[in-house]
Structure formats: C-alpha cells, structure tokens
Motif scaffolding. Structure first.
Motif, short mmCIF file in Angstrom:
data_model
loop_
_atom_site.label_atom_id
_atom_site.label_comp_id
_atom_site.label_asym_id
_atom_site.label_seq_id
_atom_site.Cartn_x
_atom_site.Cartn_y
_atom_site.Cartn_z
N MET A 1 -22.73 -7.47 0.87
CA MET A 1 -21.87 -6.74 1.80
C MET A 1 -20.99 -5.80 0.98
SD MET A 1 -21.10 -6.27 4.99
CE MET A 1 -21.67 -7.76 5.83
N GLN A 2 -21.14 -4.52 1.23
CA GLN A 2 -20.35 -3.52 0.53
C GLN A 2 -19.13 -3.19 1.38
OE1 GLN A 2 -23.61 -0.69 0.24
NE2 GLN A 2 -23.93 -1.20 -1.92
N VAL A 3 -17.97 -3.59 0.89
CA VAL A 3 -16.72 -3.48 1.66
C VAL A 3 -15.84 -2.40 1.05
CG1 VAL A 3 -14.67 -4.70 2.48
CG2 VAL A 3 -16.85 -5.93 2.23
N GLU A 4 -15.27 -1.58 1.91
CA GLU A 4 -14.30 -0.58 1.47
C GLU A 4 -12.99 -0.79 2.22
OE1 GLU A 4 -15.13 3.82 0.86
OE2 GLU A 4 -13.80 3.92 2.61
N ILE A 5 -11.92 -0.95 1.47
CA ILE A 5 -10.58 -1.12 2.06
C ILE A 5 -9.82 0.18 1.86
CG2 ILE A 5 -8.39 -2.36 1.93
CD1 ILE A 5 -9.98 -4.77 0.93
N GLN A 6 -9.34 0.74 2.97
CA GLN A 6 -8.53 1.95 2.92
C GLN A 6 -7.06 1.56 3.02
OE1 GLN A 6 -9.84 4.66 5.96
NE2 GLN A 6 -11.84 4.99 5.00
N PRO A 7 -6.31 1.67 1.92
CA PRO A 7 -4.89 1.29 1.97
C PRO A 7 -4.10 2.20 2.90
CG PRO A 7 -5.69 1.45 -0.29
CD PRO A 7 -6.74 2.07 0.59
N ARG A 8 -2.95 1.73 3.30
CA ARG A 8 -2.00 2.56 4.02
C ARG A 8 -1.52 3.69 3.10
NH1 ARG A 8 -0.94 2.04 9.64
NH2 ARG A 8 -1.32 -0.14 10.24
N LYS A 9 -1.10 4.79 3.71
CA LYS A 9 -0.50 5.87 2.94
C LYS A 9 0.84 5.41 2.38
CE LYS A 9 -2.57 9.45 5.86
NZ LYS A 9 -2.27 10.57 6.80
N ALA A 10 1.25 6.00 1.30
CA ALA A 10 2.56 5.70 0.74
C ALA A 10 3.64 6.01 1.77
CB ALA A 10 2.80 6.51 -0.53
N ALA B 1 -6.15 4.98 -3.93
CA ALA B 1 -7.48 5.35 -3.46
C ALA B 1 -8.15 4.15 -2.80
CB ALA B 1 -8.31 5.84 -4.63
N PRO B 2 -9.14 4.39 -1.93
CA PRO B 2 -9.86 3.28 -1.30
C PRO B 2 -10.41 2.30 -2.33
CG PRO B 2 -10.44 5.33 -0.23
CD PRO B 2 -9.60 5.70 -1.43
N LEU B 3 -10.37 1.03 -1.99
CA LEU B 3 -10.82 -0.04 -2.87
C LEU B 3 -12.19 -0.53 -2.38
CD1 LEU B 3 -10.16 -2.18 -5.11
CD2 LEU B 3 -9.20 -3.58 -3.27
N ARG B 4 -13.15 -0.56 -3.28
CA ARG B 4 -14.50 -0.99 -2.92
C ARG B 4 -14.84 -2.30 -3.62
NH1 ARG B 4 -14.31 4.47 -3.32
NH2 ARG B 4 -15.05 5.62 -1.48
N GLN B 5 -15.44 -3.21 -2.85
CA GLN B 5 -15.79 -4.51 -3.41
C GLN B 5 -17.07 -5.01 -2.76
OE1 GLN B 5 -12.68 -7.06 -4.43
NE2 GLN B 5 -13.76 -8.98 -4.01
N ASP B 6 -17.96 -5.52 -3.57
CA ASP B 6 -19.21 -6.09 -3.09
C ASP B 6 -19.08 -7.60 -2.96
OD1 ASP B 6 -20.27 -3.58 -3.11
OD2 ASP B 6 -21.47 -3.86 -4.93
N VAL C 1 -3.41 -2.63 6.13
CA VAL C 1 -4.29 -1.60 5.58
C VAL C 1 -4.72 -0.68 6.71
CG1 VAL C 1 -5.12 -3.03 3.68
CG2 VAL C 1 -6.35 -3.06 5.86
N ALA C 2 -5.11 0.55 6.35
CA ALA C 2 -5.50 1.53 7.37
C ALA C 2 -6.82 1.17 8.01
CB ALA C 2 -5.56 2.92 6.75
N ASP D 1 -4.53 -6.18 -6.67
CA ASP D 1 -3.38 -5.72 -5.89
C ASP D 1 -3.72 -4.39 -5.22
OD1 ASP D 1 -2.10 -7.93 -6.79
OD2 ASP D 1 -0.77 -6.88 -8.19
N VAL D 2 -3.27 -4.25 -3.97
CA VAL D 2 -3.50 -3.03 -3.19
C VAL D 2 -2.15 -2.40 -2.92
CG1 VAL D 2 -4.47 -2.05 -1.09
CG2 VAL D 2 -5.55 -4.05 -2.15
N MET D 3 -1.95 -1.18 -3.38
CA MET D 3 -0.68 -0.49 -3.21
C MET D 3 -0.80 0.64 -2.19
SD MET D 3 1.28 -2.12 -5.19
CE MET D 3 1.16 -3.30 -6.54
N PRO D 4 0.21 0.83 -1.38
CA PRO D 4 0.18 1.97 -0.45
C PRO D 4 -0.01 3.27 -1.21
CG PRO D 4 2.00 0.50 0.08
CD PRO D 4 1.45 0.03 -1.23
#
Length: 689
Positions: free
Chosen positions: A601-610, A650-655, A587-588, A644-647
């Motif tokens: 904890m508010q987490v944001e995952i920034q996926p890789r670009k396609a 959009a950013p994925l947010r999870q608490d 992930v980026a 699932d996280v795809m390249p």
C-alpha cells in the motif's frame, strides 16, 4: 440499616479516573453515602421540619432513588421543579467518636439544605461545586443517624436542563484535630533543559487550636513509567503552629533532580504529589494529587503550548443524558471523550458550569485543553454585578477543587452577558455587567490563580454598534466569543478593536443540525471554517455542540432535545460527525494506492499548511492499515510508525507491505493514529478488486 464501612481506616486512597476526588485525596476515615435513599417531593418549606426529623417522620410510601442521581430521569418526577427531600439512615460506629467528622457533597442542584438527626446543619447554593459541614456534635455514635437533604432545582440558567437532586458523590469523612484542607500545585519547567520545579501551597485547619511542632513532607514521582525522567524526589520542612491558630497556610518549593516529561494533548504525562503532615512520628494528615508540567502562553496573537504555537479545534459538550441526567457514569464520560478525541477535539470551553471531577481526571489522562466556567449566563443574569458574592463563591469553589488539573488552561467568569435587547445589532453589556466581568477577572488573577488564562465569553464584542470601551475584552487574557452567523467576520471585527489579543471562537454553528443520523452541518459552516484558518490571530474554535441535550428553552424541538450535536441524545453518530472529522483532522489528506504486484500500500500524507487550522506538530504518530472482508471483518492489520510531520512540510510518502494473501480482502482502511491510539484520520477507503 447499618452502612457497611469498607476500608474505614485506609493507609492510602488510590488515585483513579473513576474516583471523583482523585485530584485531592487524603488519608482519613471515609464512609460513602452513595446508594439508595428515600425520596419525596415537598409542596412547601413548611413540610421540612416534620419530614427531616427522625422521630416524627416515616419514609413508608416514599420513592427510592439512587444517590448520586437526578430525580427528573424518573418519569414520575421528569418535569418536577421545586423541593425534593432525600433521606437515609446511617450507622456511625462508636470508634469514630474521637474523629472530627464532616459530611461532604460533591454537588447538589441547585440549593441544598442539610439536616442531621433533624438538626439543620447548613445550606449551599450552586449546583456544580463541592461543599461540606462539620457534624461531630450532631451524631449519635454506635447508633443509627438520620441524614436528610432538601434540594431545590427551581433556579436555572441557560438552555441546558436543570437536573435536580444529589448529582455527585456523598460521603462522611473524618480527620484528626489537625488536617490538610487544600494543596495547590504550581509546576514550572525550563523548556530547554527540561528541569522541573514544583511549588506547592497548602492549608491546614486546626480544630483544637493547640500549639504544634510539625514536619511537612512533600514527595513527587512520575505517575507512569516515563523514559529519561527521575524516579522520585522529596523535601521536608519544620513548621510551628501557634496556639489559637485555626488556619495556617504554608508554601513549599522542590527543584527536581532529574529531567521531566511535559504534559501535552498528545503526550499527557502525569506526576503524583503527596503531602504528609507529621507530629513527631505520628501521621496527622495526608493529601495526594496528580499534576502535569506544561507551559501555556498567549503572545504575538497566538496560543503557545510548551513553546510551540498551536491552533486547535474542539466541541462543547453538555453534561446531559436522558438515562443519567447530569450524573454521568464514568463509562459515558470515557465514551464521549474518546469519541471527541477521535473527531479531532483537543481544546474547548466545554460547558457553562464546573465539570465533574471524573471528566477532568480523564481529560488529564488522555490530553485535552479546557477552559472551565461558572454558570453566570445570558441576559440579565441576577449574579452579574460588581464583586458578586455568589459568583466569587462559585469561582473559589471551582478553582480550589480543580487547581491541580493540567488539562485546565484557563478560567471563564461568564458566558454571553448582555442586556435584554431585541435588536441584535445593538446587543451590548450593561455597565453593571461590564463591572462584573472586570471585578471577577481581577478576583481570579489576584486571589485565586495567577498561573492560568482568565477570560469571559462574549456575545457582543463583535457587534457593529458598540465601541471598545463598552466591552471589557482588553482585561481578558484571551478574547472568547460565540457566533452562529459569520464568525469569520466577527473574529475580524474583534481583531480590529483589540489587535494585540489572541482570539478563540468558543461556540460556532448555524442552526440546529437535526435529530436524525442522516443530518449534516450546513456547508456554509464548513466553508467558514476554511476561511477562519486565514486569521492567524484565531487560536482555535469549538463547535456547539458534541451532543444533543434535553432543554425547555425556546426553539427546542418537540422531542425536548436541542439537536445541535454531532451525536444524538443516545450518542448515535450523525453524518455531521464525519464532516467534522475531516474538517478537524490534523493532516490535509491521506491518499493511498494498492500495488498488487508488490503487495504494497503506497500511502501519501499531505500535511496541513503552516499556520493552518488546526495546526501543530505530529510527533510519534503512526499509520494503521486494516484489511477487511465484505462484512467488515478485520482479517489483517499493520501499524507502522511515522517520522515527525510538521505543518507546511512536503507530502510524506510511506509504503506498507502486506505479504499475506489478500484473496478475501474487500477493502482496506488507512487510519492515522495519534500517540494515544486515537484514529484521527480515516476518511480514505481503498477498494481492492
């Protein structure tokens, strides 16, 4: 001294990651010769006859060395180049007299001559592949027998250390007059229906050459509990072996009744195949092997795994350790591979020589894509000529032993073959080296393995002053190259010359990283990695190297270790490892913020670009939140799953909610865990005030 025989007549040999022959085991008498052997160095071959004969040579005063092992891990022999003699006494029980016994070596570096009771048995050249010899008529049953091995380590290639000695397992194995010598499993699957088919090629050897009527049974089952898959399936066929036949080759095909689970670097699902040979109701021979269903393709300038385009990073790892030489205990292999996986390594051409079976078994079980190579290397290699018999032998032994490993996606026939030219701009292959590569690529495809990628690793395909007809890249399934300068520019040049080919950077770097744990990669290397991502025809890249390693090659520091690794020779992590962890992460970025009022904890995952590098779908990944005290004690942990996280998404947010007291918490670590449990992203540290 009598050798204790444990489990002499086994009904099964269990597959194990620590068992060197786990990929192909058979049910037969087995006697390990691992242990302590007598050892001495020889000044010349003239000393061999007296030294190996049981009646004329005594071993008092000889050294005592472990087998498997390397003599040069011992201070007394640390620089020795030449002939080393191993010898031991082995008691052979009288009841084995009716067995067909052979002595089996998994590797001896580099040339080995074998003697039994003073009698010359045979010779093998090549320090990394297995060999065996029949010894029935040379043994004394019910008595002690003298086994002697003369190893010669004077031949070496490359910058890695030529560790001498009996470096892998040794055994005496028995069989009945007819035995299975090989099973080669070629699994295929329909990616849509998940229906699997197992095609198997087997070879039989008959020592008495009698006519026989046989029943051949193949049984396939999942190695572990796999959801939604079949439990077991089998097929039996009748085969007649004519009188006088010494060898017989047959084929079986089994279409499995249920669905299968694919093998993937994140989901290394394994299956077990058992092939048994019966004459009437008597079991004559059996072999077992693990395998996996997976589909690897190169098309449209991309590498596809199970129908998905993937772009992956990795390391080259040198089989080297000052304490163990290249006789690596499984604990070291596991430690290294686990660490490499946690740093983002999923694909690599790992080493310039056939890898140990223990390493390949573990790569199968944790998920790593490998290209395996023989040690035909560098400027003016003596074996690099058309249809080289030695190179063919090494390829045949490597492919035969390792055919069933799902981790192996390709074979390489050479590394950095070039003329001895000082002007790097004019660096190129000789015509003979060109013919060597094309003949070996053809040999592997047509005679050894048509199911995998075949390649070589080039040091000249990107040179300014060569033309495409001076480089055999068009005959490779994927173009591999090494470059320690502008590898981005080099990849672009290769693409211009062979625009229909997928490219893999098998080695990159810029100078040695350095010996201390504070040492880092040059920032220019990391910048080039980011630029490499824009070249969509590049399937991946491997850093040279994972570990520092012993060497006497030019440019080696005074320590005697080439310091190219992200860990040092003792496996201490350098700062370069953390740079790579970030660069190789799937992930980026991971961002986190603590909401004290909500204890969340508010987490944001920034996926890789396609199409980024690396780039692949993240399925069944999860987060791990660890709450730590000032002294790094974990006082709380939560591991929620992720969608699932795809390249390119959009950013994925999870608490992540943590309701317990945080009074003692000094910091919180957020980790991204892959399905195998490796923490492949943990660069974000959140402090709680």
């Amino acid at each position: 001294m009598r050798l204790l025989i444990v489990g002499l007549l086994l009904t099964a040999l269990l597959l194990s990651a620590t068992e060197a022959s786990a990929q192909q085991t058979d049910i037969a008498p087995f006697m390990s010769l691992n242990g302590t052997w007598s050892f001495k160095t020889l000044k010349s071959a003239a000393e061999i006859p007296a030294s190996v004969h049981p009646d004329s040579a005594q071993t008092q005063g000889w050294a005592r060395l472990p087998v498997p092992g390397n003599w040069d891990v011992n201070e007394a022999y640390s620089e020795f180049r030449g002939l080393g003699l191993y010898r031991r006494e082995v008691f052979i029980p009288k009841e084995l007299e009716k067995q067909n016994l052979r002595i089996c070596f998994e590797a001896v570096y580099e040339t080995a001559k074998i003697y039994v009771n003073g009698n010359y048995v045979g010779q093998h050249s090549g320090g990394y592949t297995p060999f065996e010899f029949a010894i029935d008529d040379l043994l004394r049953y019910g008595k002690n027998n003298t086994i002697a091995v003369v190893a010669d380590n004077t031949y070496s290639r490359g910058a890695w250390w030529a560790w001498g000695g009996i470096s892998r397992n040794v055994s005496i194995r028995g069989s009945k007059a007819l035995r299975l010598t090989e099973i080669a499993i070629s699994p295929t699957t329909n990616l849509q229906s998940k229906q699997g088919q197992v095609k198997l090629r087997y070879q039989l050897q008959s020592n008495d050459q009698k006519a026989r009527k046989l029943r051949i049974q193949m049984r396939v089952r999942p190695l572990q509990a796999l959801a939604g898959t079949f439990q077991a399936d089998s097929i039996s066929v009748r085969v007649e072996i004519p009188a006088g036949a010494r060898r017989y080759e047959g084929n079986l095909s089994l279409s499995l009744a249920g669905s299968i689970q694919l093998w993937h670097f994140d989901f290394p699902n394994l299956y077990h195949c058992e092939l048994s040979v019966y004459e009437e109701n008597e079991l004559l021979s059996r072999k077992e092997s693990r395998f996996g269903f997976r589909k690897v393709e190169v098309k449209d300038n991309q590498l596809f795994l199970n129908g998905e385009a993937v772009r992956l990073f990795g390391f080259n790892r040198v089989h080297d350790h000052r304490q163990y030489g290249n006789t690596e205990p499984f604990a070291l292999i596991k430690q290294d591979i686990d660490h490499m996986k946690s740093l983002g390594c999923n694909m690599t051409r790992m080493m310039h020589a056939p890898l140990s079976a223990e390493l390949l078994n573990y790569a199968d079980s944790v998920g790593m894509l490998l290209i395996e190579e023989i040690p035909v290397w560098g400027r003016e290699d003596p074996h690099a000529f058309e249809d080289s018999p030695v190179a063919k032998q090494w390829l045949r032994e490597m492919v035969t032993r390792d055919y069933n490993h799902p981790s192996i996606i390709g074979w390489s026939v050479a590394n950095e073959l070039v003329l001895d030219i000082k002007d790097w701009r004019r660096m190129r292959m000789s015509k003979e080296q060109y013919r060597y590569v094309t003949s070996m690529l053809r040999y592997v495809k047509e005679e050894l393995d048509s199911t995998r990628l075949v390649t070589y690793v080039s040091l000249s395909a990107f040179r300014e002053e060569i033309s495409p007809d001076e480089e055999p890249a068009e005959y490779a399934d994927i173009i591999c190259f090494n470059n320690y300068g502008d590898f981005v520019k080099a990849a672009g040049t290769i693409h211009q010359r062979w625009p229909d080919k997928t490219v893999l950077v098998t080695e990159f770097g810029q100078g040695q990283i350095g010996e201390g744990i504070e040492c880092k990669l040059d920032d220019g290397v990391l910048d080039k990695l980011k630029n490499l991502a824009a070249l969509k025809y590049v399937a991946g890249a491997s850093l040279w190297a994972y570990n520092d390693y012993r060497s006497n090659y030019r440019g080696t520091p005074a320590s005697g270790n080439r310091t190219w690794g992200v860990v040092d020779a003792a496996r201490k992590e350098k700062k370069a490892a953390q740079q790579i962890r970030k660069a190789f992460a799937p992930v980026a970025a991971i961002k986190a913020e603590w909401n004290a009022a909500r204890k969340t904890m508010q987490v944001e995952i920034q996926p890789r670009k396609a199409g980024d590098l690396p780039s692949f779908a993240l399925r069944q990944y999860r987060l791990r939140m660890q709450l730590l005290t000032r002294d790094e004690k974990i006082i709380g942990q939560v591991s929620p799953g992720l969608p699932d996280v795809m390249p390119g998404q959009a950013p994925l947010r999870q608490d992540i909610v943590y309701r317990k007291s945080t009074a003692q918490v000094y910091k919180v670590r957020i980790q991204l865990l892959n399905p195998m449990g490796y923490a492949v992203g943990e660069e974000t540290i959140v402090f709680i005030r």
